[in-house]
Design a protein around this motif. Structure first.
Motif, PDB file in Angstrom:
ATOM      1  N   LEU A  19       0.813  -1.190   0.024  1.00 56.16           N
ATOM      2  CA  LEU A  19      -0.079   0.010   0.134  1.00 56.16           C
ATOM      3  C   LEU A  19       0.713   1.288   0.002  1.00 56.16           C
ATOM      4  N   ALA A  20       0.598   2.239  -0.795  1.00 55.95           N
ATOM      5  CA  ALA A  20       1.199   3.516  -0.820  1.00 55.95           C
ATOM      6  C   ALA A  20       0.384   4.563  -1.033  1.00 55.95           C
ATOM      7  N   THR A  21       0.935   5.863  -0.602  1.00 56.07           N
ATOM      8  CA  THR A  21       0.057   7.089  -1.086  1.00 56.07           C
ATOM      9  C   THR A  21       1.103   7.935  -1.583  1.00 56.07           C
ATOM     10  N   LEU A  22       0.374   9.111  -2.517  1.00 54.89           N
ATOM     11  CA  LEU A  22       1.254  10.052  -3.281  1.00 54.89           C
ATOM     12  C   LEU A  22       1.534  11.313  -2.136  1.00 54.89           C
ATOM     13  N   SER A  23       3.026  11.423  -1.806  1.00 48.43           N
ATOM     14  CA  SER A  23       3.253  12.337  -0.826  1.00 48.43           C
ATOM     15  C   SER A  23       3.048  13.776  -1.316  1.00 48.43           C
ATOM     16  N   ILE A  24       2.388  14.482  -0.394  1.00 52.80           N
ATOM     17  CA  ILE A  24       2.276  15.655  -0.645  1.00 52.80           C
ATOM     18  C   ILE A  24       3.237  16.596  -0.230  1.00 52.80           C
ATOM     19  N   SER A  25       4.385  15.930   0.401  1.00 51.45           N
ATOM     20  CA  SER A  25       5.436  16.643   1.060  1.00 51.45           C
ATOM     21  C   SER A  25       6.920  15.859   0.485  1.00 51.45           C
ATOM     22  N   ARG A  29      10.132  12.385   5.273  1.00 50.80           N
ATOM     23  CA  ARG A  29       9.349  10.908   5.806  1.00 50.80           C
ATOM     24  C   ARG A  29       8.969  11.365   7.115  1.00 50.80           C
ATOM     25  N   ILE A  30       7.735  10.553   7.583  1.00 47.57           N
ATOM     26  CA  ILE A  30       7.102  10.708   8.802  1.00 47.57           C
ATOM     27  C   ILE A  30       7.610   9.834   9.780  1.00 47.57           C
ATOM     28  N   HIS A  31       8.009   8.469   9.583  1.00 45.50           N
ATOM     29  CA  HIS A  31       8.394   7.730  10.638  1.00 45.50           C
ATOM     30  C   HIS A  31       9.248   6.739  10.199  1.00 45.50           C
ATOM     31  N   GLY A  32      10.102   7.176   9.282  1.00 49.21           N
ATOM     32  CA  GLY A  32      11.352   6.240   8.472  1.00 49.21           C
ATOM     33  C   GLY A  32      10.412   5.370   7.615  1.00 49.21           C
ATOM     34  N   GLU A  33       9.378   5.566   7.005  1.00 48.33           N
ATOM     35  CA  GLU A  33       8.993   4.755   5.903  1.00 48.33           C
ATOM     36  C   GLU A  33       9.544   4.759   4.809  1.00 48.33           C
ATOM     37  N   MET A  34       9.337   3.646   3.970  1.00 50.22           N
ATOM     38  CA  MET A  34      10.095   3.580   2.632  1.00 50.22           C
ATOM     39  C   MET A  34       9.197   4.394   1.725  1.00 50.22           C
ATOM     40  N   VAL A  35      10.174   4.765   0.815  1.00 55.50           N
ATOM     41  CA  VAL A  35       9.519   5.602  -0.281  1.00 55.50           C
ATOM     42  C   VAL A  35       9.733   5.114  -1.653  1.00 55.50           C
ATOM     43  N   GLY A  39       7.910   8.205 -11.875  1.00 57.30           N
ATOM     44  CA  GLY A  39       8.180   9.351 -12.579  1.00 57.30           C
ATOM     45  C   GLY A  39       8.794  10.227 -11.934  1.00 57.30           C
ATOM     46  N   ASP A  40       8.277  11.495 -11.595  1.00 57.79           N
ATOM     47  CA  ASP A  40       8.826  12.646 -10.822  1.00 57.79           C
ATOM     48  C   ASP A  40       8.171  12.617  -9.580  1.00 57.79           C
ATOM     49  N   LYS A  41       7.402  11.679  -9.393  1.00 57.88           N
ATOM     50  CA  LYS A  41       6.499  11.539  -7.820  1.00 57.88           C
ATOM     51  C   LYS A  41       6.929  10.798  -6.818  1.00 57.88           C
ATOM     52  N   GLU A  42       6.658  11.094  -5.949  1.00 59.15           N
ATOM     53  CA  GLU A  42       7.057  10.163  -4.467  1.00 59.15           C
ATOM     54  C   GLU A  42       6.080   9.685  -3.886  1.00 59.15           C
ATOM     55  N   TYR A  43       6.045   8.349  -3.581  1.00 58.43           N
ATOM     56  CA  TYR A  43       4.837   7.522  -2.867  1.00 58.43           C
ATOM     57  C   TYR A  43       5.543   7.113  -1.635  1.00 58.43           C
ATOM     58  N   ARG A  44       4.791   7.015  -0.497  1.00 62.40           N
ATOM     59  CA  ARG A  44       5.174   6.908   0.772  1.00 62.40           C
ATOM     60  C   ARG A  44       4.449   5.588   1.100  1.00 62.40           C
ATOM     61  N   ILE A  45       5.316   4.211   1.312  1.00 67.07           N
ATOM     62  CA  ILE A  45       4.776   2.908   1.778  1.00 67.07           C
ATOM     63  C   ILE A  45       3.868   2.956   2.976  1.00 67.07           C
ATOM     64  N   TRP A  46       2.872   2.539   3.156  1.00 63.34           N
ATOM     65  CA  TRP A  46       1.771   2.683   4.254  1.00 63.34           C
ATOM     66  C   TRP A  46       1.893   1.150   4.995  1.00 63.34           C
TER      67      TRP A  46
END
Ligand SMILES: C[S@@+](CC[C@H](N)C(=O)[O-])C[C@H]1O[C@@H](n2cnc3c(N)ncnc32)[C@H](O)[C@@H]1O
Length: 220
Positions: A19-25, A29-35, A39-46
């Motif tokens: 699971l992942a979300t498209l980071s608005i920031s 990182r918030i808690h050391g999550e994988m990203v 493309g030019d977007k960053e997704y955070r693993i949930w």
């Protein structure tokens, strides 16, 4: 670069099976999550082991009230892990009012979410909803407080939920009564919530979270 696909849930992605979300920031990182990059977007693993909402998705959650522009009242924000993923999903046009009564957790939340302009931290006791009446009416009410009176807290805060709005609660049976079987506690909570809401969905979160039931309900 990961293989990233949308899912049926708005704002939730499948990144190489996770699971992942498209980071608005991006870049933070918030808690050391994988990203992962797409493309030019960053997704955070949930991680479903770190967030009961992600655990509920893994358990087959069908009702999904989050989308860009939605306003959410979140009770029991802790240091902001789940709050940050909802912040990604509702985006810059939405808001997450994040209520937390522990000053230590609030300090961590402030540090972690300071770049997220859609997170509104509120240092308050969710048992006293009258102290944050400025939140107005929200689309989604989310609760994860692990308290004996979890159901009453949700019912009291539903004053801020629009009619027809969706409430989600992660019920921790052990916080209510360790002497009773979890299924008896869940029944009690469902009966209590059923007086104010239509129950839409209930999911046990095992194996991600033991003795937890995730309930989705609609305000009448
Ligand atoms: C299980 S943790 C929440 C984890 C968080 N929801 C997440 O997924 O990132 C429960 C949090 O609720 C907070 N809490 C408990 N009772 C509360 C209350 N009456 N008002 C506000 N916060 C409360 C606790 O301080 C704790 O940080």
């Amino acid at each position: 670069m990961g293989n990233i696909k949308g899912t049926q849930l708005a704002g939730v992605y499948n990144a190489d099976g996770k699971l992942a979300t498209l980071s608005i920031s991006p870049g933070f990182r918030i808690h050391g999550e994988m990203v992962t990059k797409g493309g030019d977007k960053e997704y955070r693993i949930w991680d479903p082991n770190r967030s009961k909402l992600a655990a509920a998705i893994k358990k087959g959650l069908k009702n999904w009230p989050f989308a860009p522009g939605k306003n959410v009242l979140y009770l029991g924000a802790a240091s902001g892990v789940t709050v940050s993923f909802i912040s990604d999903i509702v985006g810059e046009s939405g808001k997450v009012y994040a209520v937390e009564f522990s000053p230590n957790s609030m300090r961590d939340l402030l540090l972690r979410c300071e770049r997220r302009k859609n997170v509104w931290p509120i240092l308050a006791d969710a048992r006293l909803p009258e102290t944050y009446s400025y939140v107005g009416q929200v689309d989604v009410l989310f609760e994860d407080v692990a308290q004996p009176d979890q159901d009453r807290i949700l019912i009291e805060n539903a004053r801020y939920l629009k009619k027809g709005g969706i409430a989600m609660i992660a019920v921790k049976s052990q916080s209510i009564d360790v002497r009773l079987k979890p299924k008896d506690i869940y029944k009690r909570v469902l009966d209590s919530l059923g007086k104010h809401f239509d129950i839409l969905e209930k999911l046990e979160l095992d194996p991600f979270e033991k003795h937890h039931m995730f309930i989705v309900a609609r305000k009448r």
